[in-house]
Enzyme design. Structure first.
Site, PDB file in Angstrom:
ATOM      1  N   GLU A  76      43.626  47.770  65.764  1.00 41.41           N
ATOM      2  CA  GLU A  76      42.704  46.916  66.524  1.00 41.41           C
ATOM      3  C   GLU A  76      43.393  46.466  67.818  1.00 41.41           C
ATOM      4  O   GLU A  76      44.524  46.014  67.812  1.00 41.41           O
ATOM      5  CB  GLU A  76      42.289  45.719  65.665  1.00 41.41           C
ATOM      6  CG  GLU A  76      41.530  44.626  66.375  1.00 41.41           C
ATOM      7  CD  GLU A  76      40.279  45.081  67.102  1.00 41.41           C
ATOM      8  OE1 GLU A  76      39.473  45.810  66.523  1.00 41.41           O
ATOM      9  OE2 GLU A  76      40.122  44.716  68.289  1.00 41.41           O
TER      10      GLU A  76
ATOM     11  N   ASN B 171      46.327  49.938  71.111  1.00 42.11           N
ATOM     12  CA  ASN B 171      45.163  50.682  71.603  1.00 42.11           C
ATOM     13  C   ASN B 171      45.140  52.084  70.966  1.00 42.11           C
ATOM     14  O   ASN B 171      46.146  52.799  71.010  1.00 42.11           O
ATOM     15  CB  ASN B 171      45.271  50.813  73.130  1.00 42.11           C
ATOM     16  CG  ASN B 171      43.972  51.285  73.747  1.00 42.11           C
ATOM     17  OD1 ASN B 171      43.225  52.069  73.144  1.00 42.11           O
ATOM     18  ND2 ASN B 171      43.687  50.811  74.947  1.00 42.11           N
TER      19      ASN B 171
ATOM     20  N   ASP C  91      32.563  50.832  69.715  1.00 40.37           N
ATOM     21  CA  ASP C  91      31.824  50.381  70.896  1.00 40.37           C
ATOM     22  C   ASP C  91      31.101  51.584  71.514  1.00 40.37           C
ATOM     23  O   ASP C  91      31.711  52.618  71.736  1.00 40.37           O
ATOM     24  CB  ASP C  91      32.806  49.769  71.906  1.00 40.37           C
ATOM     25  CG  ASP C  91      33.506  48.536  71.323  1.00 40.37           C
ATOM     26  OD1 ASP C  91      32.875  47.817  70.522  1.00 40.37           O
ATOM     27  OD2 ASP C  91      34.683  48.303  71.652  1.00 40.37           O
TER      28      ASP C  91
ATOM     29  N   ASP D  14      25.444  52.039  63.907  1.00 36.12           N
ATOM     30  CA  ASP D  14      24.025  51.680  63.959  1.00 36.12           C
ATOM     31  C   ASP D  14      23.406  52.245  65.234  1.00 36.12           C
ATOM     32  O   ASP D  14      22.206  52.143  65.436  1.00 36.12           O
ATOM     33  CB  ASP D  14      23.870  50.157  64.042  1.00 36.12           C
ATOM     34  CG  ASP D  14      24.500  49.646  65.332  1.00 36.12           C
ATOM     35  OD1 ASP D  14      25.720  49.839  65.497  1.00 36.12           O
ATOM     36  OD2 ASP D  14      23.769  49.122  66.197  1.00 36.12           O
TER      37      ASP D  14
ATOM     38  N   GLU E 259      31.915  44.752  58.518  1.00 37.28           N
ATOM     39  CA  GLU E 259      31.229  43.530  58.972  1.00 37.28           C
ATOM     40  C   GLU E 259      29.960  43.887  59.755  1.00 37.28           C
ATOM     41  O   GLU E 259      28.896  43.328  59.526  1.00 37.28           O
ATOM     42  CB  GLU E 259      32.150  42.686  59.872  1.00 37.28           C
ATOM     43  CG  GLU E 259      33.086  41.767  59.123  1.00 37.28           C
ATOM     44  CD  GLU E 259      34.470  42.366  58.934  1.00 37.28           C
ATOM     45  OE1 GLU E 259      34.661  43.546  59.274  1.00 37.28           O
ATOM     46  OE2 GLU E 259      35.360  41.650  58.440  1.00 37.28           O
TER      47      GLU E 259
ATOM     48  N   GLU F 214      28.286  46.661  59.726  1.00 38.41           N
ATOM     49  CA  GLU F 214      27.323  47.344  58.863  1.00 38.41           C
ATOM     50  C   GLU F 214      26.453  46.318  58.138  1.00 38.41           C
ATOM     51  O   GLU F 214      25.225  46.480  58.064  1.00 38.41           O
ATOM     52  CB  GLU F 214      28.104  48.205  57.846  1.00 38.41           C
ATOM     53  CG  GLU F 214      27.239  49.054  56.942  1.00 38.41           C
ATOM     54  CD  GLU F 214      28.077  50.059  56.166  1.00 38.41           C
ATOM     55  OE1 GLU F 214      29.306  50.144  56.384  1.00 38.41           O
ATOM     56  OE2 GLU F 214      27.499  50.776  55.330  1.00 38.41           O
TER      57      GLU F 214
END
Ligand SMILES: C[S@@+](CC[C@H](N)C(=O)[O-])C[C@H]1O[C@@H](n2cnc3c(N)ncnc32)[C@H](O)[C@@H]1O
Length: 213
Positions: A69, A97, A119, A155, A193, A195
């Site tokens: 992360e 990164n 993202d 999503d 989270e 999802e």
């Protein structure tokens, strides 16, 4: 995801090098020493607050997991969750990164990559930042043995369509595609989270598994 700045995050992270690895460069090619075994290593790039990688580590004790992360304000939440668990010897976090993966891993160090609700970077001029762009696929391939897999959930329909194209153009073999994962949710699906958030709004969750040839 970028949470409000947390000035204490760096200190808290540095106080827990047993979870958030302080000098991951030094583990390159030697992750088996860090974990104390030669079990396969699965990496989630963009792990967020850690629910997925923690759930996977609990579900599969014979696989080692590394959650990567970028933001300390986010990974610190994952760290807090890890510390609440009884013991998770097969999980580590990296506050780095994903584009620099080759600084921390060498060929064969990683056997599977997870990308969850990455993202979307919808503007074409930002396409190179998408974690399923060919540049990132090149990185993942470089670090995995032949037949390494990428598992992706989102999503975002646009990002999913883009990723299907990007992966097939790259010569990967699609092994699984779902346009509504929760319509027939596998028992062993570990929700992230994001999802949970999107599923609660009734949005379909897209999922694919693709293999490097
Ligand atoms: C939309 S959130 C999803 C978080 C989590 N995977 C989930 O599904 O709940 C995407 C996360 O990826 C992280 N991220 C984006 N690009 C990254 C990169 N290049 N390297 C590491 N983390 C990255 C962001 O900081 C953010 O926390």
């Amino acid at each position: 995801m970028r949470l409000r700045n947390k000035p204490w995050a760096q200190d808290y992270i540095h106080a827990h090098p047993e979870v958030v690895i302080a000098n991951p460069e030094s583990r390159k090619g030697k992750w088996y020493e860090e974990f104390g075994n030669h079990n396969p290593v699965h990496v989630e790039v963009g792990t967020g607050k850690g629910q997925f990688v923690i759930g996977m580590a609990r579900q599969n004790p014979h696989i080692n997991y590394i959650g990567i992360e970028l933001y300390d304000s986010v990974i610190v939440v994952a760290l807090e969750k890890v510390l609440e668990q009884e013991s998770l010897p097969n999980l580590r976090l990296l506050n780095v990164n994903g584009k620099d993966l080759t600084e921390y891993f060498e060929k064969g160090d990683i056997s599977q990559v997870y990308l969850n609700f990455s993202d979307p970077w919808p503007k074409t001029r930002h396409a190179k930042r998408r974690l399923t762009h060919a540049n990132f696929l090149t990185l993942y391939k470089e670090l995995m043995p032949e037949g390494g897999e990428v598992h992706f959930k989102t999503d975002n329909r646009g990002l999913f369509e883009y990723s299907l194209m990007s992966m097939t153009d790259f010569g990967m073999k699609l092994q699984f595609v779902s346009l509504d994962l929760h319509a027939n949710e596998p028992e062993d699906n570990v929700r992230t989270e994001y999802e949970e958030k999107f599923a609660a709004k009734g949005q379909p969750i897209y999922r694919l598994e693709a293999k490097f040839k």
